[in-house]
Design a protein around this motif. Structure first.
Motif, PDB file in Angstrom:
ATOM      1  N   GLU A   1      -3.335  -3.926   4.371  1.00  0.00           N
ATOM      2  CA  GLU A   1      -4.679  -3.760   3.824  1.00  0.00           C
ATOM      3  C   GLU A   1      -5.309  -2.453   4.293  1.00  0.00           C
ATOM      4  O   GLU A   1      -6.026  -1.795   3.549  1.00  0.00           O
ATOM      5  CB  GLU A   1      -5.567  -4.950   4.197  1.00  0.00           C
ATOM      6  CG  GLU A   1      -5.239  -6.218   3.446  1.00  0.00           C
ATOM      7  CD  GLU A   1      -3.999  -6.962   3.952  1.00  0.00           C
ATOM      8  OE1 GLU A   1      -3.425  -6.561   4.987  1.00  0.00           O
ATOM      9  OE2 GLU A   1      -3.594  -7.936   3.299  1.00  0.00           O
ATOM     10  N   CYS A  24      -7.249   3.641  -1.373  1.00  0.00           N
ATOM     11  CA  CYS A  24      -8.462   3.390  -2.155  1.00  0.00           C
ATOM     12  C   CYS A  24      -9.529   4.433  -1.827  1.00  0.00           C
ATOM     13  O   CYS A  24     -10.202   4.943  -2.726  1.00  0.00           O
ATOM     14  CB  CYS A  24      -8.973   1.974  -1.864  1.00  0.00           C
ATOM     15  SG  CYS A  24     -10.423   1.497  -2.818  1.00  0.00           S
ATOM     16  N   THR A  27     -12.268   5.489  -7.366  1.00  0.00           N
ATOM     17  CA  THR A  27     -13.012   4.517  -6.570  1.00  0.00           C
ATOM     18  C   THR A  27     -14.488   4.921  -6.574  1.00  0.00           C
ATOM     19  O   THR A  27     -14.804   6.099  -6.386  1.00  0.00           O
ATOM     20  CB  THR A  27     -12.469   4.490  -5.121  1.00  0.00           C
ATOM     21  OG1 THR A  27     -11.093   4.101  -5.163  1.00  0.00           O
ATOM     22  CG2 THR A  27     -13.230   3.512  -4.255  1.00  0.00           C
ATOM     23  N   ASN A  41     -15.100  -5.821  -1.035  1.00  0.00           N
ATOM     24  CA  ASN A  41     -14.192  -6.819  -1.592  1.00  0.00           C
ATOM     25  C   ASN A  41     -13.998  -6.617  -3.096  1.00  0.00           C
ATOM     26  O   ASN A  41     -14.949  -6.490  -3.842  1.00  0.00           O
ATOM     27  CB  ASN A  41     -14.751  -8.219  -1.311  1.00  0.00           C
ATOM     28  CG  ASN A  41     -13.755  -9.297  -1.647  1.00  0.00           C
ATOM     29  OD1 ASN A  41     -12.588  -9.022  -1.854  1.00  0.00           O
ATOM     30  ND2 ASN A  41     -14.228 -10.522  -1.686  1.00  0.00           N
ATOM     31  N   GLY A  42     -12.749  -6.546  -3.512  1.00  0.00           N
ATOM     32  CA  GLY A  42     -12.437  -6.422  -4.927  1.00  0.00           C
ATOM     33  C   GLY A  42     -12.195  -5.014  -5.416  1.00  0.00           C
ATOM     34  O   GLY A  42     -11.742  -4.822  -6.545  1.00  0.00           O
ATOM     35  N   HIS A  43     -12.493  -4.012  -4.603  1.00  0.00           N
ATOM     36  CA  HIS A  43     -12.311  -2.630  -5.060  1.00  0.00           C
ATOM     37  C   HIS A  43     -10.945  -2.051  -4.708  1.00  0.00           C
ATOM     38  O   HIS A  43     -10.572  -1.010  -5.248  1.00  0.00           O
ATOM     39  CB  HIS A  43     -13.412  -1.726  -4.501  1.00  0.00           C
ATOM     40  CG  HIS A  43     -14.733  -1.958  -5.164  1.00  0.00           C
ATOM     41  ND1 HIS A  43     -15.054  -1.442  -6.395  1.00  0.00           N
ATOM     42  CD2 HIS A  43     -15.802  -2.674  -4.775  1.00  0.00           C
ATOM     43  CE1 HIS A  43     -16.273  -1.819  -6.727  1.00  0.00           C
ATOM     44  NE2 HIS A  43     -16.749  -2.573  -5.765  1.00  0.00           N
ATOM     45  N   ARG A  68      -7.432  -1.968  -5.433  1.00  0.00           N
ATOM     46  CA  ARG A  68      -6.702  -2.344  -6.641  1.00  0.00           C
ATOM     47  C   ARG A  68      -5.203  -2.512  -6.365  1.00  0.00           C
ATOM     48  O   ARG A  68      -4.692  -2.014  -5.355  1.00  0.00           O
ATOM     49  CB  ARG A  68      -6.885  -1.264  -7.718  1.00  0.00           C
ATOM     50  CG  ARG A  68      -8.336  -0.975  -8.044  1.00  0.00           C
ATOM     51  CD  ARG A  68      -8.888  -2.071  -8.900  1.00  0.00           C
ATOM     52  NE  ARG A  68     -10.253  -1.746  -9.300  1.00  0.00           N
ATOM     53  CZ  ARG A  68     -11.237  -2.614  -9.263  1.00  0.00           C
ATOM     54  NH1 ARG A  68     -11.035  -3.834  -8.847  1.00  0.00           N
ATOM     55  NH2 ARG A  68     -12.447  -2.262  -9.652  1.00  0.00           N
TER      56      ARG A  68
END
Length: 129
Positions: free
Chosen positions: A45, A52, A58, A104-106, A108
């Motif tokens: 992560e 990211c 982004t 959260n969620g960005h 990809r």
């Protein structure tokens, strides 16, 4: 870390601040990551967050938050010095966890795919050294 506020550390900053952080993160991320990888429970992560943060697609606010967290991660001086085994990266992990919760969620699938490739390359490099 009681007297440190994540909101202050994770402020996206203005364009100059983001540019400065991006340069720092680009230059220091991989050497810092290699030293810390065993202490970070969510290495994939973190690397996906790195990709990211550098992705021009982004959103600016998300990039700013990730760059702030990653800049804290690569910073040579922090609240708990990273030279202390086991606890040295706990503040970094806390800051990164807070940043991931905020965005959260960005991150990809393409960022995770890039992370997987980079981590595979890192493993291959360590095997040959």
């Amino acid at each position: 870390m009681d007297d440190i506020k994540f909101g202050e550390i994770l402020l996206p900053g203005d364009e100059d601040t983001q540019d400065r952080r991006e340069r720092s993160v680009r230059n220091k991320f991989w050497p810092t990551f290699r030293r810390a990888v065993r202490q970070i429970p969510f290495a994939r992560e973190v690397v996906a967050g790195f990709y990211c943060a550098l992705d021009p697609q982004t959103p600016t606010r998300v990039r700013g938050i990730l760059l702030a967290a990653l800049a804290y991660f690569v910073m040579p001086f922090d609240v708990i010095p990273d030279i202390f085994a086991v606890v040295g990266y706990t503040d970094d992990v806390a800051v990164l966890t807070a940043a991931f919760a905020m965005i959260n969620g960005h991150i990809r699938p393409r960022h995770f795919e890039a992370a997987d490739r980079a981590l595979a390359d890192e493993r291959d490099t360590r095997k040959t050294v």
